[in-house]
Scaffold this active site. Sequence first.
Site, PDB file in Angstrom:
ATOM      1  CD1 TRP A 100      76.267  54.037 -11.493  1.00 33.56           C
ATOM      2  CD2 TRP A 100      74.991  56.185 -11.995  1.00 33.56           C
ATOM      3  NE1 TRP A 100      75.695  54.925 -10.484  1.00 33.56           N
ATOM      4  CE2 TRP A 100      75.101  56.041 -10.845  1.00 33.56           C
ATOM      5  CE3 TRP A 100      74.677  56.880 -12.997  1.00 33.56           C
ATOM      6  CZ2 TRP A 100      74.315  57.445  -9.874  1.00 33.56           C
ATOM      7  CZ3 TRP A 100      74.141  57.977 -12.111  1.00 33.56           C
ATOM      8  CH2 TRP A 100      73.852  58.236 -10.766  1.00 33.56           C
ATOM      9  CG  ASP A 171      79.887  56.356 -16.645  1.00 31.24           C
ATOM     10  OD1 ASP A 171      80.570  56.735 -15.954  1.00 31.24           O
ATOM     11  OD2 ASP A 171      78.566  56.938 -16.343  1.00 31.24           O
ATOM     12  CE  LYS A 195      79.904  59.150  -7.878  1.00 29.19           C
ATOM     13  NZ  LYS A 195      79.124  59.299  -9.668  1.00 29.19           N
TER      14      LYS A 195
END
Length: 360
Positions: A100, A171, A195
Amino acid sequence: MRIFNFSAGPAVLPTPVLEQVRDELLDWHGRGMSIMEMSHRGKDFTGVIEEVEADLRELMGIPANYKVLFLQGGATQQFAQIPMNLLAGRSADYVLTGSWSKKAYKEAQRIGDVRVAGSTEADRFTRAPRADELQFDPRAAYAHICTNETIHGVEMFELPEPPAGVPLVADMSSHILSRPMDVSRYGLIYAGAQKNIGPAGLVIVIVREDLLGKALPTTPSVMDFATMAEHGSMLNTPPTFGIYLAGLVFKNLKAQGGLAAVEEANIAKANLLYSAIDGSGGFYVNPVEVASRSRMNVPFTLADPALDADFLAEAAARQLSGLKGHKSVGGMRASLYNAMTIAGVEALVDLMQDFAARKA
Ligand SMILES: *Cc1c(COP(=O)(O)O)cnc(C)c1O
């Protein structure tokens, strides 16, 4: 019937929250309509969004000099939107700790000048970086990190410390609200909702006020943090249903005793699973350095990949779903977000021990 859903995202939500959504779906608070069908400018919805923000501020201890934005486009849109808003003609530093953060870096390259401040890729992204491996540019507009790598299962428990004046941008998509975090250490925090917060379609950005107002002149209004902050995230129609549902999740976390209590439960769940992996005599292996093991996403491989299909079939028979690992790392992955219960982890560990005893 509800099964145990270990999917990395979109992911499990608390059953009591979904029950409340069901109960309120046709008739929210006696209004004769769903929250989805209401004007975002009306008194009812503006009351909802204000309360959602207040609850998030309380849960995370967000200081008054930070704005909370409820946006769309997912975390991936933020990979571009953040440099558009913060670069201001300078360069930015990226720490690469997994898929990511690497994607965030690649996307930022489309917008401007970005550099890698350090990477653990040579170790196949199996640990958080050490401080002495990171070289930050003291003139960088910001330093970007991913504090929980969802695919590699690497979590940062100690933050990198960029030079004074270089704000950390994080993030936190896959571990926001999993434990208390000191928001004041960051310039900007962002997280896609699907999530640990709510349904896909909502992304939350928490940004320090002094970082606003520096967007590239070509930045579209809906992507300009300052414009969105000015309009209370309602320059246009916000993702109202997602915001409402996130608010119910926040109330649920508050009722559990807040993030310290949530963290305790998450530690217990993670310990249970990692102990089962480490106690399997090598039948199951998690490749991540112990100090960097994520409490939210636990990738593990079976000693013989030829057994993967059997394992997944037996998991399905026991109502355990979402365990297939990401294609880039293979094996299995169990995501233990806030809404995963200890009973779910116990059921997984039972399967793992039983399976290993028969197949080892
Ligand atoms: C899931 C995830 C993303 C991507 O989220 P989208 O909402 O699909 O854009 C980005 N970063 C992390 C850490 C994630 O877990």
